[in-house]
Design a protein around this motif. Structure first.
Motif, mmCIF file in Angstrom:
data_model
loop_
_atom_site.group_PDB
_atom_site.id
_atom_site.type_symbol
_atom_site.label_atom_id
_atom_site.label_comp_id
_atom_site.label_asym_id
_atom_site.label_seq_id
_atom_site.Cartn_x
_atom_site.Cartn_y
_atom_site.Cartn_z
ATOM 1 N N LYS A 194 0.856 -1.182 0.000
ATOM 2 C CA LYS A 194 0.000 0.000 0.000
ATOM 3 C C LYS A 194 0.891 1.231 0.000
ATOM 4 N N VAL A 195 0.710 2.061 -1.009
ATOM 5 C CA VAL A 195 1.487 3.301 -1.144
ATOM 6 C C VAL A 195 0.568 4.472 -0.841
ATOM 7 N N THR A 196 0.899 5.222 0.203
ATOM 8 C CA THR A 196 0.080 6.351 0.630
ATOM 9 C C THR A 196 0.809 7.653 0.342
ATOM 10 N N SER A 198 -0.563 11.850 -0.947
ATOM 11 C CA SER A 198 -1.471 12.912 -0.508
ATOM 12 C C SER A 198 -2.367 13.269 -1.680
ATOM 13 N N PRO A 211 0.459 9.037 -5.376
ATOM 14 C CA PRO A 211 0.944 7.682 -5.106
ATOM 15 C C PRO A 211 0.976 6.810 -6.360
ATOM 16 N N ASN A 254 -5.388 9.299 -2.812
ATOM 17 C CA ASN A 254 -4.595 9.389 -1.587
ATOM 18 C C ASN A 254 -3.691 8.173 -1.421
ATOM 19 N N GLU A 255 -4.163 7.021 -1.934
ATOM 20 C CA GLU A 255 -3.372 5.800 -1.799
ATOM 21 C C GLU A 255 -3.715 4.806 -2.897
ATOM 22 N N THR A 257 -2.947 0.398 -3.967
ATOM 23 C CA THR A 257 -2.477 -0.892 -3.454
ATOM 24 C C THR A 257 -2.075 -1.792 -4.616
ATOM 25 N N VAL A 290 6.566 9.153 0.020
ATOM 26 C CA VAL A 290 5.312 8.459 0.306
ATOM 27 C C VAL A 290 5.519 7.501 1.476
ATOM 28 N N GLN A 291 4.429 6.942 1.952
ATOM 29 C CA GLN A 291 4.507 5.907 2.989
ATOM 30 C C GLN A 291 4.204 4.558 2.354
ATOM 31 N N CYS A 292 5.041 3.560 2.615
ATOM 32 C CA CYS A 292 4.853 2.219 2.055
ATOM 33 C C CYS A 292 4.602 1.212 3.171
#
Length: 396
Positions: A194-196, A198, A211, A254-255, A257, A290-292
């Motif tokens: 999951k890549v989050t 903005s 993302p 926003n994200e 997957t 990003v957040q992974c």
């Protein structure tokens, strides 16, 4: 005795095909095979045999049939799977699936049909055999974590010395039997990322952090694992099967997957790929801000065929001179994974192949909506496994 046994099987070929077609019409998904399991149970109900159902625990439809000759000897297990796939059938067969969106697109209907009739015929002559034969009807081969693990944990291999399995193969020439020793089918891992970022408006990407762009970079970078990290002589595959980036055209999500599939022909390759996937995921965070969140699961192991048992199996089939078999050949390793590998981790085992390419129409690969087989492969599977069983038990 073996020739007489072959004659019995030949007379039951139509029965095998009838069973296969019934099962093909009524497929059930992994871990949902309630009616198929009941059909198998009913088949054995009035036979002189030990029958155990629901092997594997609650919601697992494993079936164990023990054919006891009453004489001392070894115990050989014969395994066939019976689950289907979430595929909409497009074969046009008269016996096409009646369950919308579910199809026997891998040949498990054929495996079950041949083994039911083979087991029935072995039961009829069990007083002339030695030792024991355990018939394993296994659910849920297609879906992780695989049905075999549940059956093994519930003791289905207790007292068993070796395990034999067969797969009909549409990509291999019909009327031929194939074998290979050592690592014969790839191990499999799966992952979800999951890549989050903005979200924002498509007209103002500078106010968002897309993302999809980051995840697309990840997809492309994955391909460098095989091309630049693996030894060119090692087999490895990394595939993205799902990229959930659907949304409205002018909205930056926003994200997203991703879900991926990893294959390798040895454990070292699988570990290397795992390390690289994790490294690239971490690098994505640094590169794109990003957040992974990565879920990486080690799934089916590499299928290892015991060399000595495989040699014995191939020799038994060759020397049986089965009239329907044109040749017995050593084949190349097969790329797909197979949860028979778990049996092979527990006991010396062998998994071999029966060619099943249709003779009168185009061949489609396993898991294809138009997948079909040459039904002559059922009788060949039954006779081949019979030859192995008689040889293994020392019956002439």
């Amino acid at each position: 005795m073996l020739n007489d046994f072959y004659e019995k099987l030949s007379k039951k070929e139509d029965k095998m095909i009838e069973i296969r077609r019934y099962l093909h019409e009524h497929p059930e998904l992994s871990f949902e095979e309630k009616e198929t399991a009941q059909y198998i149970e009913d088949f054995y109900k009035d036979k002189d045999v030990s029958l155990q159902t629901h092997i594997g625990g609650e919601g697992i439809y494993g079936i164990k049939v023990t054919i006891d000759s009453g004489k001392p000897g070894k115990t050989l297990a014969l395994r066939a799977d019976f689950d289907a796939l979430p595929i909409k059938e497009d074969t046009g067969l008269e016996f096409s699936s009646k369950n919308e969106g579910v199809m026997h697109a891998c040949g498990h209907d054929a495996h079950t049909a041949y083994l039911l009739v083979l087991a029935e015929t072995l039961i009829e002559v069990k007083d002339q055999l030695k030792g024991k034969i355990v018939i394993i009807h296994q659910p849920a081969e297609e879906k992780p974590p695989g049905g075999s693990q549940y059956l093994i944990k519930d003791g289905i291999l207790d007292g068993v010395d070796n395990v034999i399995g067969v797969h009909v193969m549409s990509a291999l020439e019909s009327d031929h039997v194939y074998y290979r020793e050592g690592n014969v089918q790839s191990g499999r891992n799966i992952f979800k990322l999951k890549v989050t970022g903005s979200g924002g408006h498509g007209s103002s990407p500078h106010l968002a952090n897309d993302p999809i762009v980051a995840a697309s970079s990840f997809v492309m970078s994955l391909q460098t694992i095989v091309s630049r990290r693996l030894n060119p002589f090692d087999m490895g595959v990394v595939s993205i099967g799902s990229f959930d980036g659907k949304g409205q055209f002018n909205i930056i999500k926003n994200e997203v997957t991703l879900e991926g599939d990893v294959r390798g022909m040895n454990e070292e390759t699988l570990h290397l790929i795992e390390d690289e996937v994790k490294r690239l995921s971490k690098g994505l965070e640094s590169t794109y801000g990003v957040q992974c969140d990565l879920e990486y699961t080690r799934d089916y192991p590499v299928l290892y065929n015991d060399p000595e048992l495989t040699k014995q199996v191939a020799k038994a089939i060759e020397e049986a001179n089965i009239s329907e078999v044109k040749s017995v050949e050593r084949c190349e390793p097969q790329p797909p994974s197979e949860d028979f590998a778990y049996y092979a981790k527990e006991l010396p085992s062998t998994f071999f192949y029966v060619g099943a390419s249709p003779k009168d129409k185009k061949t489609y690969p396993h898991h294809h909506p138009k997948f079909d087989i040459d039904e002559g492969s059922l009788l060949i599977a039954a006779k081949s496994v019979a030859a192995v069983t008689f040889d293994y038990l020392g019956v002439k």
